[in-house]
Design a protein around this motif. Sequence first.
Motif, PDB file in Angstrom:
ATOM      1  N   THR A 179       0.789   9.228   6.951  1.00  0.00           N
ATOM      2  CA  THR A 179       1.199  10.341   6.226  1.00  0.00           C
ATOM      3  C   THR A 179       1.441  11.425   7.156  1.00  0.00           C
ATOM      4  O   THR A 179       1.901  12.534   6.586  1.00  0.00           O
ATOM      5  CB  THR A 179      -0.074  10.588   5.391  1.00  0.00           C
ATOM      6  OG1 THR A 179      -1.201  10.888   6.096  1.00  0.00           O
ATOM      7  CG2 THR A 179      -0.245   9.297   4.343  1.00  0.00           C
TER       8      THR A 179
ATOM      9  N   ASN B 164       0.963  -1.229   0.094  1.00  0.00           N
ATOM     10  CA  ASN B 164      -0.106   0.030  -0.046  1.00  0.00           C
ATOM     11  C   ASN B 164       0.805   1.104   0.002  1.00  0.00           C
ATOM     12  O   ASN B 164       2.036   1.302   0.706  1.00  0.00           O
ATOM     13  CB  ASN B 164      -0.921  -0.153   1.262  1.00  0.00           C
ATOM     14  CG  ASN B 164      -1.911  -1.130   1.319  1.00  0.00           C
ATOM     15  OD1 ASN B 164      -2.778  -1.167   0.352  1.00  0.00           O
ATOM     16  ND2 ASN B 164      -1.725  -2.194   2.091  1.00  0.00           N
TER      17      ASN B 164
ATOM     18  N   LYS C  28       1.551  13.112  -6.867  1.00  0.00           N
ATOM     19  CA  LYS C  28       0.780  12.132  -7.902  1.00  0.00           C
ATOM     20  C   LYS C  28       1.123  12.149  -9.191  1.00  0.00           C
ATOM     21  O   LYS C  28       1.234  13.407  -9.445  1.00  0.00           O
ATOM     22  CB  LYS C  28      -0.547  12.240  -7.618  1.00  0.00           C
ATOM     23  CG  LYS C  28      -1.100  11.672  -6.118  1.00  0.00           C
ATOM     24  CD  LYS C  28      -2.608  11.949  -6.098  1.00  0.00           C
ATOM     25  CE  LYS C  28      -2.963  11.538  -4.628  1.00  0.00           C
ATOM     26  NZ  LYS C  28      -4.602  11.744  -4.478  1.00  0.00           N
TER      27      LYS C  28
ATOM     28  N   TYR D 134       0.719   5.975  -0.718  1.00  0.00           N
ATOM     29  CA  TYR D 134      -0.083   6.966  -0.624  1.00  0.00           C
ATOM     30  C   TYR D 134       0.681   8.213  -0.704  1.00  0.00           C
ATOM     31  O   TYR D 134       1.771   8.275  -0.496  1.00  0.00           O
ATOM     32  CB  TYR D 134      -0.793   7.262   0.595  1.00  0.00           C
ATOM     33  CG  TYR D 134      -2.007   8.355   0.599  1.00  0.00           C
ATOM     34  CD1 TYR D 134      -1.555   9.612   1.046  1.00  0.00           C
ATOM     35  CD2 TYR D 134      -3.176   8.109   0.177  1.00  0.00           C
ATOM     36  CE1 TYR D 134      -2.581  10.671   1.123  1.00  0.00           C
ATOM     37  CE2 TYR D 134      -4.165   8.897  -0.052  1.00  0.00           C
ATOM     38  CZ  TYR D 134      -3.897  10.135   0.422  1.00  0.00           C
ATOM     39  OH  TYR D 134      -4.811  11.263   0.492  1.00  0.00           O
ATOM     40  N   TYR D 135       0.217   9.081  -1.761  1.00  0.00           N
ATOM     41  CA  TYR D 135       1.142  10.200  -2.293  1.00  0.00           C
ATOM     42  C   TYR D 135       0.375  11.434  -2.012  1.00  0.00           C
ATOM     43  O   TYR D 135      -0.960  11.793  -2.030  1.00  0.00           O
ATOM     44  CB  TYR D 135       1.120  10.228  -3.693  1.00  0.00           C
ATOM     45  CG  TYR D 135       2.130   8.958  -4.256  1.00  0.00           C
ATOM     46  CD1 TYR D 135       1.544   7.916  -4.629  1.00  0.00           C
ATOM     47  CD2 TYR D 135       3.287   9.111  -4.181  1.00  0.00           C
ATOM     48  CE1 TYR D 135       2.080   6.690  -5.023  1.00  0.00           C
ATOM     49  CE2 TYR D 135       4.213   8.084  -4.476  1.00  0.00           C
ATOM     50  CZ  TYR D 135       3.648   6.793  -5.075  1.00  0.00           C
ATOM     51  OH  TYR D 135       4.339   5.704  -5.356  1.00  0.00           O
TER      52      TYR D 135
END
Length: 124
Positions: free
Chosen positions: A106, A57, A65, A59-60
């Motif tokens: 994050t 997994n 992105k 996330y950005y």
Amino acid sequence: QVQLVESGGGLVQAGGSLRLSCAASGRTFSSSSMAWFRQAPEKEREFVAAISWNGGNFYYADSAKGRFTISRDNAKNTVYLQMNSLKPEDTAVYYCAAGRASGVITSSAGMAYWGKGTLVTVSS
């Protein structure tokens, strides 16, 4: 304890690419989420990208992105940040961080360990 050492920063022209590496020491690396943050001059540190303990997994931040890719190699105790199509606004000190848990994290508060950073400068 986890010690983190970033490398790969430097000066690049706009539109160019860089690959940052973060070498980790310590037994808990392979079970920890990892993340990249950055801090531009006179700005607060901000989240860039994060990856879970097994790389399954990630996330950005919106700013990353489509241009940045985070990955990790647990056999080498290393996490990477491939940065493409760099812009002058990407200029910052980039920090590697190890999370307090295994899932994607994050927030700065969720990080247990930090590297000292590597400077990325993008010229226009």
